[in-house]
Design a protein around this motif. Structure first.
Motif, mmCIF file in Angstrom:
data_model
loop_
_atom_site.group_PDB
_atom_site.id
_atom_site.type_symbol
_atom_site.label_atom_id
_atom_site.label_comp_id
_atom_site.label_asym_id
_atom_site.label_seq_id
_atom_site.Cartn_x
_atom_site.Cartn_y
_atom_site.Cartn_z
ATOM 1 N N VAL A 131 1.037 -1.129 0.141
ATOM 2 C CA VAL A 131 0.004 -0.386 -0.394
ATOM 3 C C VAL A 131 0.668 1.451 -0.248
ATOM 4 C CG1 VAL A 131 -2.213 1.164 1.157
ATOM 5 C CG2 VAL A 131 -2.158 -1.416 1.353
ATOM 6 N N TYR A 132 2.224 1.547 0.561
ATOM 7 C CA TYR A 132 3.143 2.429 0.535
ATOM 8 C C TYR A 132 3.356 2.910 -0.144
ATOM 9 C CZ TYR A 132 6.437 5.547 2.859
ATOM 10 O OH TYR A 132 7.705 6.819 2.320
ATOM 11 N N VAL A 133 3.542 1.556 -1.126
ATOM 12 C CA VAL A 133 4.374 2.188 -2.517
ATOM 13 C C VAL A 133 4.197 2.465 -2.683
ATOM 14 C CG1 VAL A 133 6.689 0.662 -1.210
ATOM 15 C CG2 VAL A 133 5.207 -0.314 -2.875
ATOM 16 N N LEU A 134 2.627 1.513 -3.805
ATOM 17 C CA LEU A 134 1.846 2.022 -4.910
ATOM 18 C C LEU A 134 0.899 3.113 -4.509
ATOM 19 C CD1 LEU A 134 1.508 -1.862 -5.796
ATOM 20 C CD2 LEU A 134 2.810 0.345 -6.775
ATOM 21 N N THR A 135 -0.203 3.558 -3.962
ATOM 22 C CA THR A 135 -0.592 4.663 -3.796
ATOM 23 C C THR A 135 -1.002 5.303 -2.409
ATOM 24 O OG1 THR A 135 -2.478 2.669 -1.949
ATOM 25 C CG2 THR A 135 -2.228 2.585 -4.720
ATOM 26 N N ASN A 136 0.437 4.971 -1.340
ATOM 27 C CA ASN A 136 0.441 5.176 -0.269
ATOM 28 C C ASN A 136 -1.248 5.999 0.622
ATOM 29 O OD1 ASN A 136 1.517 6.709 2.300
ATOM 30 N ND2 ASN A 136 2.222 8.246 1.147
ATOM 31 N N GLY A 137 -2.191 5.081 0.953
ATOM 32 C CA GLY A 137 -3.286 5.199 0.877
ATOM 33 C C GLY A 137 -4.087 6.538 -0.452
ATOM 34 N N ARG A 138 -3.875 6.726 -1.145
ATOM 35 C CA ARG A 138 -5.012 7.795 -1.387
ATOM 36 C C ARG A 138 -5.882 6.503 -2.120
ATOM 37 N NH1 ARG A 138 0.312 8.895 -3.990
ATOM 38 N NH2 ARG A 138 -0.168 6.634 -5.696
ATOM 39 N N ASN A 139 -6.590 7.436 -2.564
ATOM 40 C CA ASN A 139 -7.709 7.186 -3.445
ATOM 41 C C ASN A 139 -8.605 5.720 -2.765
ATOM 42 O OD1 ASN A 139 -7.974 8.646 -5.521
ATOM 43 N ND2 ASN A 139 -5.864 7.740 -6.195
ATOM 44 N N ASN A 140 -8.766 6.473 -0.715
ATOM 45 C CA ASN A 140 -9.311 5.285 -0.232
ATOM 46 C C ASN A 140 -8.667 3.706 -0.463
ATOM 47 O OD1 ASN A 140 -11.742 6.369 0.860
ATOM 48 N ND2 ASN A 140 -12.772 6.157 -1.060
ATOM 49 N N THR A 141 -7.349 3.028 -0.498
ATOM 50 C CA THR A 141 -6.501 2.360 -0.161
ATOM 51 C C THR A 141 -6.016 2.502 1.272
ATOM 52 O OG1 THR A 141 -4.889 3.850 -0.880
ATOM 53 C CG2 THR A 141 -6.445 1.991 -2.938
ATOM 54 N N ASP A 142 -6.212 3.466 1.726
ATOM 55 C CA ASP A 142 -5.642 3.138 2.944
ATOM 56 C C ASP A 142 -6.215 2.279 4.270
ATOM 57 O OD1 ASP A 142 -3.227 4.710 4.543
ATOM 58 O OD2 ASP A 142 -4.232 6.143 5.516
ATOM 59 N N VAL A 143 -4.411 2.224 4.748
ATOM 60 C CA VAL A 143 -4.765 0.840 6.087
ATOM 61 C C VAL A 143 -3.986 1.046 6.905
ATOM 62 C CG1 VAL A 143 -5.147 -1.817 4.372
ATOM 63 C CG2 VAL A 143 -2.306 -0.373 4.548
ATOM 64 N N ILE A 144 -4.321 0.438 8.166
ATOM 65 C CA ILE A 144 -3.360 0.755 9.739
ATOM 66 C C ILE A 144 -2.652 1.098 9.477
ATOM 67 C CG2 ILE A 144 -3.863 0.432 12.061
ATOM 68 C CD1 ILE A 144 -6.888 0.989 11.243
ATOM 69 N N ALA A 145 -2.247 0.324 9.105
ATOM 70 C CA ALA A 145 -0.242 -0.048 8.840
ATOM 71 C C ALA A 145 0.520 1.731 8.017
ATOM 72 C CB ALA A 145 0.608 -0.768 8.616
#
Lengths: 400, 287
Positions: A341-355
């Motif tokens: 998640v961090y390297v591909l979207t960094n949480g953008r567009n509703n992809t965020d996760v807790i870590a």
């Protein structure tokens, strides 16, 4: 191994009763074994102190005065390896010596703890102390200098933010999808591979297992380059998904990782993790399937069961334990999924996760209070799994 | 008579053969695509997909340029060296400490043995994220002042690998014949001697299994390296993550960088696959 009294003979100490001591006793080599040996004790204790001091200072010197080692990374690495391993051996040697110098009865009592001490100190320093401290910090302000008022302010502000719940929802989605699909794929691959000739089984399994060696970051690079990549309309599409989408379906190219309709982007990220973990599931399940006794299958066949029935009613029940193990292992991995998640979207567009949220709070926003509060949430979520693991371990030990 | 049967007499299954072939292909193609792209020139990679270079290998201009570039511009050589200097001690050192503990858990009797081992089982599940904020403070400039250096990362990986290593080694040691240890003890060997001369050599396969797993973990780790290593000491994986952030100019270096980061783990994987499988089947959960 539920109680000490019911312990099977494995691991039983041989001469433990005091009557075994004294000259001529069963486990005795010489009379000197029974009494305190002051000289040996002093040497042992001094040895422990000196070796701990030397190892500690040498390692600190790597960090503080790299110029002493000519700033050579290889030299420091090699010395670190040699001193780490050799130093540990010397330390245990002196520990053993000091404890042996004690009277027999004390020796037996103390030796186990002495052998555990270095390992447990490391666990204490790196895992137990930080766990307590993290919980502590979660009630404190952003630089952990004072408690927040009210004490649960970090938690209440988290629970009030929609970003937190969005990340929670995504985590739940990961938890609901990834472990189940990974296990299912693992079972399918393991069963199919079992029907191949041994050499093709070995090869095909190797190929599916291989992503195990690839880091999450490299896997993200692989999938971004070869599958999910996006180029603007009119330019040639160089990644598979858009090439198919544009050339076969005649659609406009899509920036797949930005599309959050039905959380498509999150699901595409999950595919990467499933791709990485299927090999792990396959390896464990395959060895479980090979452990299913042939005569149970034979008996089912004689009773006229179809292959389908045999699979569901004979094989699956017998590998159920392994299925659960694999599921839990992947589940733990997924709960703290971060790298992809961090390297591909960094949480953008509703992809965020807790870590990932934790990393952002800690590293970018420098808010230790909120960051540690997130980890406490993760910790609470993991407690049921922890209890399950401990129970499962006890059950296995009881069967030993 | 033998038609449609395998050498060992089982029925040949065309469905499994075709499906497995497809699955194996599907699992390999993305990696192959990356490998191919890393050897294509920037213009080539921008004008056609990686599959066209596989279908028509003579229509593409192959080049080592991406690799020389990534070594020059992204400091990959230094990062590769850092990766080795970080990973090798962090793989081997925990084994030393864990092996003695595992020996005590297997061959010695003491009070609270079960409780202490349950702590190990429980700690294996605890996410390592709990450690970051407290240890950043402890290792940081206001504490020990070792943050950014190899030492910090060695310590972290040694600590985080410890529960699993104790667990794997103890499980393996409890399968060793106890009588050997017992007779050595009657012969007057000390616990250290029994460990060093008998148990440690016999436990080698389990140690190798853990080492393989731990090496892959440490080499492939992003989070710890990113948080605890200075830019000069950082690993290939962190460099690769930084490359992933760059768009446009320099994007072609990503593929070469990714492949460089995969070379060593791949070698370890193919050389030590049996140990890896053994490590996994012995209950490898890591928090």
């Amino acid at each position: 191994m539920s109680t000490t009294s019911s312990t099977p003979p494995v691991g039983e100490e041989v001469p433990q009763a005091p009557s075994d001591e004294g000259p001529g006793g069963a486990g005795n080599v010489g009379p000197s074994d029974a009494a305190l040996q002051p000289a040996k004790l002093v040497i042992g204790v001094l040895g422990i102190a000196v070796s701990v001091w030397l190892i500690g200072n040498l390692f600190l010197a790597f960090a503080w005065y790299p110029q002493w080692f000519f700033d050579s990374k290889l030299l420091m690495g090699a010395l670190g390896l040699v001193v780490g391993v050799g130093g540990a051996a010397v330390l245990f040697w002196f520990l053993n010596m000091a404890i042996e110098a004690l009277p027999r009865r004390l020796e037996h009592g103390v030796m186990p703890y002495a052998f555990l001490l270095p390992g447990f100190s490391l666990i204490g320093l790196m895992l137990l102390f930080p766990t307590v401290q993290t919980i502590h910090y979660s009630f404190a302000n952003r630089d952990s200098t004072a408690y927040v008022d009210p004490l649960w302010a970090n938690f209440s502000s988290l629970f009030a933010s929609s970003a937190f719940w969005s990340a929670m929802f995504n985590n739940l989605l990961w938890i609901a999808i990834v472990p189940a699909i990974t296990v299912a794929l693992g079972v399918v691959v393991a069963v199919l591979a079992d029907k191949l000739s041994s050499s093709s089984e070995k090869w095909s399994k190797s190929f599916i297992f291989m992503p195990m060696a690839i880091s999450f970051v490299a896997a993200s690079a692989i999938w971004l380059t070869t599958v999910y990549g996006y180029r603007p309309p009119g330019e040639p599409q160089t990644a598979a998904l858009n090439a198919i989408w544009v050339n076969w379906f005649g659609q406009d190219p899509a920036s797949w990782l930005d599309i959050d309709t039905a959380r498509l982007n999150s699901i595409l990220l999950m595919v990467i993790l499933i791709w990485l973990q299927t090999g792990f599931a396959m390896v464990l399940l395959s060895s479980a399937i090979k452990g299913v006794p042939e005569d149970t299958l034979e008996a089912a066949r004689i009773d006229g069961a179809s292959e389908w029935q045999i699979f569901w009613q004979v094989i699956i029940p017998q590998i159920w334990g392994t299925i659960v193990t694999v599921f839990i292992t992947v589940l733990i991995l997924v709960m703290k999924v971060f790298d992809i998640v961090y390297v591909l979207t960094n949480g953008r567009n509703n992809t965020d996760v807790i870590a990932n949220m934790f990393f952002r709070e800690m590293f970018t926003n420098r808010d230790a209070g909120r960051a540690t509060a997130l980890i406490v949430v993760l910790l609470v979520a993991i407690i049921p799994i922890l209890i399950y693991q401990v129970r499962d371990f006890r059950k296995q030990e009881a069967m030993r | 008579m033998n038609a449609g049967r395998l050498k060992d007499g089982r029925q040949r299954s065309p469905v499994s053969m075709v499906t497995m072939l497809l699955l194996a292909l599907l699992w390999t193609l993305p990696t192959l695509g990356l490998l191919v792209t890393s050897f294509r020139s920037r213009d080539d990679a921008l004008t056609s997909g990686w599959w066209s270079a596989i279908i028509n290998p003579f229509g593409t201009s192959w080049t080592f340029g991406n690799y020389t570039e990534v070594f020059e511009r992204a400091d990959m050589g230094n990062a590769f060296l850092n990766g080795i200097v970080v990973a090798v001690p962090a793989t081997v050192i925990p084994i030393m400490f864990a092996a003695f503990a595992a020996y005590a858990f297997t061959f010695l009797q003491f009070r609270f043995k079960e409780t202490l081992f349950i702590i190990i089982v429980a700690v294996m599940v605890v996410p390592i994220h709990v450690a970051f904020q407290p240890l950043l403070n402890l290792f940081g400039p206001n504490g020990l002042g070792i943050s950014g250096q190899y030492l910090a990362v060695w310590l972290l990986h040694t600590g985080f690998g410890m529960p699993l290593c104790i667990y794997v080694l103890r499980n393996y040691m409890s399968t060793l014949p106890y009588s050997v240890v017992e007779s050595a003890r009657i012969d007057g060997c000390s616990n250290f001697q029994i460990f060093w001369k008998l148990v440690a050599p016999m436990a080698m396969p389990a140690m190798a299994a853990f080492a393989t797993l731990q090496f892959l973990w440490v080499w492939n780790d992003l989070l710890i390296a990113k948080l605890f290593l200075s830019n000069d000491n950082t690993t290939v994986i962190v460099k690769l993550q930084q490359l992933l952030g760059t768009q446009g100019q320099g994007a072609e270096l990503l593929t070469a960088g990714a492949f460089i980061s995969m070379v060593l783990p791949m070698i370890v994987f193919f050389a030590l696959q049996n140990f890896l499988v053994r490590g996994m089947t012995s209950g490898a959960v890591k928090g």
